[in-house]
Design a protein around this motif. Structure first.
Motif, PDB file in Angstrom:
ATOM      1  N   VAL A 131       0.823  -1.206   0.000  1.00  0.00           N
ATOM      2  CA  VAL A 131       0.000   0.000   0.000  1.00  0.00           C
ATOM      3  C   VAL A 131       0.859   1.258   0.000  1.00  0.00           C
ATOM      4  O   VAL A 131       0.591   2.211  -0.748  1.00  0.00           O
ATOM      5  N   GLU A 144       0.636   3.875  -3.050  1.00  0.00           N
ATOM      6  CA  GLU A 144       0.138   5.224  -2.767  1.00  0.00           C
ATOM      7  C   GLU A 144       1.146   6.289  -3.167  1.00  0.00           C
ATOM      8  O   GLU A 144       0.782   7.343  -3.699  1.00  0.00           O
ATOM      9  N   VAL A 172      -6.062   3.631  -2.476  1.00  0.00           N
ATOM     10  CA  VAL A 172      -5.583   2.703  -1.453  1.00  0.00           C
ATOM     11  C   VAL A 172      -5.452   3.442  -0.129  1.00  0.00           C
ATOM     12  O   VAL A 172      -5.201   4.641  -0.107  1.00  0.00           O
TER      13      VAL A 172
END
Length: 216
Positions: free
Chosen positions: A25, A29, A39
């Motif tokens: 993540v 991101e 996300v």
């Protein structure tokens, strides 16, 4: 079950993949411009810290374990590597991508990122941008598109990435240690975090609205 996995839910990702979800993540991101909007960032790191503080017993445990050092390391690596990738993407076509996009969220975040760069200078803006949702997904590609020197960006994105990831996780860990059972109330905690994360953008919009009023 994997079929019920919600890729926009921090708790769902943590339950399925543990620290690996943190790595994925934070990388997406910071590095994959448009995808990064969808996300969870803060809403994954903070709960991850809380869950590290409330490690279950073997009988209670279901799914991957979350250990503090693994979560801290995965967050640092994902955030730094993702931002560097985003910067390289920006240097090789970022302006064209931004100009072609019809996303109002993307254009708003890009404008906010440019404002940060103009107001605070490159170094401070790169660090501060890590703490602002949406801006966090745009600032690295935008810095690349604006030809910020590679050395300047790299040094300060590492500083900002470490500050953001480690303080957010450790804040969750401290809360988990000081408030027994807080992991049973992660949803309201995450909602409060979302509100707090949005405050910088709301204050910025209010300031901009005030500053554009004509003088009487």
């Amino acid at each position: 079950m994997t079929s019920a996995l919600n890729l926009t839910s921090g708790s769902s990702l943590l339950a399925a993949y543990g620290a690996l979800a943190v790595l994925l993540v934070t990388f997406v991101e910071a590095g994959l411009l448009v995808v990064g909007f969808f996300v969870p960032g803060d809403t994954l790191l903070f709960p991850a810290g809380v869950l590290c503080a409330s490690a279950p017993t073997a009988a209670e445990h279901h799914g991957p374990y979350l250990t503090l050092w693994q979560v801290l390391l995965c967050a640092a690596v994902g955030s730094i590597a993702g931002a560097q990738l985003g910067f390289l993407i920006g240097r090789h076509g970022g302006q064209a991508l931004l100009s072609r996009s019809r996303s109002a969220r993307l254009k708003s975040a890009a404008a906010r990122s440019e404002e940060l760069l103009e107001r605070y200078g490159r170094r401070k803006a790169i660090v501060l941008g890590r703490f602002i949702p949406m801006v966090r997904s745009v600032l690295a590609p935008l810095a690349g598109a604006l030809r910020v020197p590679v050395r300047t960006f790299t040094v300060w994105q590492v500083v900002g990435g470490l500050l953001w990831t480690q303080t957010t996780i450790l804040a969750g860990y401290a809360l988990g240690k000081s408030v027994p059972g807080i992991d049973n109330y992660l949803l309201p905690v995450v909602l409060a975090l979302v509100v707090l994360s949005a405050l910088p953008l709301l204050f910025a919009k209010r300031r901009n609205g005030t500053s554009t009023r004509p003088d009487r």
